[in-house]
Design a protein around this motif. Structure first.
Motif, short mmCIF file in Angstrom:
data_model
loop_
_atom_site.label_atom_id
_atom_site.label_comp_id
_atom_site.label_asym_id
_atom_site.label_seq_id
_atom_site.Cartn_x
_atom_site.Cartn_y
_atom_site.Cartn_z
N LEU A 83 0.81 -1.22 0.00
CA LEU A 83 0.00 0.00 0.00
C LEU A 83 0.84 1.27 0.00
N ASP B 150 -1.73 -5.26 2.12
CA ASP B 150 -1.24 -4.65 3.35
C ASP B 150 -0.10 -5.50 3.91
N CYS C 283 -5.97 -5.47 -0.79
CA CYS C 283 -6.69 -4.22 -0.51
C CYS C 283 -7.31 -3.62 -1.77
N GLY C 284 -6.72 -3.89 -2.90
CA GLY C 284 -7.23 -3.35 -4.15
C GLY C 284 -6.32 -3.72 -5.29
N SER D 82 -2.46 3.36 -2.94
CA SER D 82 -3.73 3.31 -2.20
C SER D 82 -4.71 4.38 -2.67
N GLU D 83 -4.20 5.44 -3.31
CA GLU D 83 -5.07 6.52 -3.78
C GLU D 83 -5.69 6.22 -5.14
N LYS E 186 -10.74 -0.24 -5.01
CA LYS E 186 -10.92 -0.90 -3.71
C LYS E 186 -11.96 -2.00 -3.80
N SER E 187 -11.78 -3.00 -2.96
CA SER E 187 -12.71 -4.14 -2.86
C SER E 187 -13.04 -4.75 -4.23
#
Length: 391
Positions: free
Chosen positions: A86, A113, A119-120, A137-138, A142-143
């Protein structure tokens, strides 16, 4: 030199699904197979070992390999490449990609993570358009949709049909990324599943291939033929109940196979559509009553047109022998054709759905039960009508 050769072989194994990796290892000596499996991640090595012959399967993996279930997503899973944390920035991810020899094989980057939980994922287009200082992470999705190792291949195929993603991440119960399944692998399985249905409908096991030995082919096929024989006795028993009718109206005997063949074909059409719907997931959520109504109506329409032709043929046939009840016999054949085709449409839907309801493979020997139902309904109806309307 041997070290470099091992590394190349490991890289090749990592990019394959377990069954293909096992096939590649069958060309190696047992000592080298054990060495290469020891260098692979444990979960992947176990899945590969499950497809190896016993003489090549290392003892330390044998027990776990025997527990590996066939027909699950785990057997289509290959190791994941492109896993980044991440905390990596876009620039770090690009630098990492440039350093990879197999970057051209990557479709997504997978963001995890510290516990290796997914996480994505990052699409390459988004990575290209992002600012270098942004964190993964930005910009990650996600998911994302995932598969589980224990999921059946048929369930995964149904999910893939609706999504058409090129790659699907596979995560375990703790959310840890265990591998990926490429979309084309699922569609290969779908093609195999559909092609195998025609064989399973008549009792040919999906394990049987052209090179299967004579004894194995006999062992796989013969039990279903015994079941077919028992069900044929039921149809024969129905015909025997009307022995006097057949004796008095010999012309009916010539039309028994015609009626059975026509209603059987109608039932097989309904069966094929129902099995395809089950395989592709179309049947889920679709009203069963609506499907039955459709197939029964189709049977009635098809039976009407074919029944008129068959009834005319009976009228000509019986009339040619001077039978004064030729017209009534033609009407019997026409009505029996309509009724039997309607019944076959009903059985074509209900046989696979009933098998699935009781936990059996819907396509396993379906045509055996379908043939029994259509024969009893069709021949029984024709002989009953002949007894009632003619005699």
């Amino acid at each position: 030199m041997e070290f470099q050769d091992d590394q190349r072989r490991l890289q090749d194994l990592r990019q394959r699904v377990p069954v293909d990796a096992a096939l590649l290892l069958t060309r190696e000596q047992p000592e080298r197979v054990a060495k290469l499996l020891a260098l692979l991640p444990r979960h992947f090595a176990v899945q590969v070992a499950a497809h190896l012959p016993e003489e090549l399967r290392p003892a330390e993996l044998a027990t776990d390999a025997e527990k590996t279930e066939s027909g699950t997503v785990a057997n289509l899973t290959e190791l994941t490449a492109g896993v980044l944390p991440l905390t990596h920035s876009v620039q770090q991810a690009i630098d990492w990609l440039r350093a990879q020899e197999t970057a051209h094989d990557l479709t997504y980057l997978y963001v995890t993570d510290g516990a290796q939980r997914l996480c994505g994922l990052v699409v390459m287009r988004d990575l290209l358009l992002a600012r270098p200082e942004q964190l993964l992470s930005e910009i990650m999705l996600k998911s994302p949709f995932t598969l589980s190792p224990e999921m059946s291949q048929s369930e995964a195929i149904q999910a893939a049909v609706r999504r058409h993603y090129p790659v699907y991440p596979v995560v375990d119960a703790q959310g840890k990324l265990t591998g990926i399944v490429r979309g084309y692998r699922l569609f290969e399985q779908q093609a195999i599943e559909i092609s195998a249905q025609s064989g399973r409908m008549v009792g040919v096991n999906e394990e049987e291939r052209v090179a299967t030995s004579l004894w194995d082919a006999f062992r796989l096929r013969h039990p279903w033929l015994q079941i077919n024989l028992l069900t044929a006795f039921l149809a024969g028993g129905v015909v025997s109940l009307f022995e006097d009718t057949i004796t008095q109206i010999v012309a009916l005997a010539a039309f028994l196979p015609i009626l059975a063949g026509q209603s059987g074909n109608t039932g097989c059409q309904a069966l094929a559509i129902t099995l395809r719907g089950i395989t592709l997931g179309d049947i889920d959520g679709y009203p069963v009553a609506k499907l039955i109504t459709k197939e029964v109506t189709l049977g009635a329409v098809n039976g009407l047109f074919t029944g008129c032709v068959a009834g005319f043929a009976m009228w000509m046939f019986a009339g040619g022998f001077g039978n004064h009840q030729a017209l009534q016999l033609g009407a019997v054949i026409a009505l029996a054709m309509i009724g039997s085709c309607m019944a076959s449409g009903f059985f074509g839907v209900m046989v696979p759905l009933t098998l699935r309801r009781f936990g059996a493979d819907p396509s396993t020997a379906s045509s055996i039960f379908l043939t029994t139902g259509t024969d009893i309904a069709g021949m029984g109806l024709m002989l009953f009508l002949a007894t009632t309307l003619v005699l």
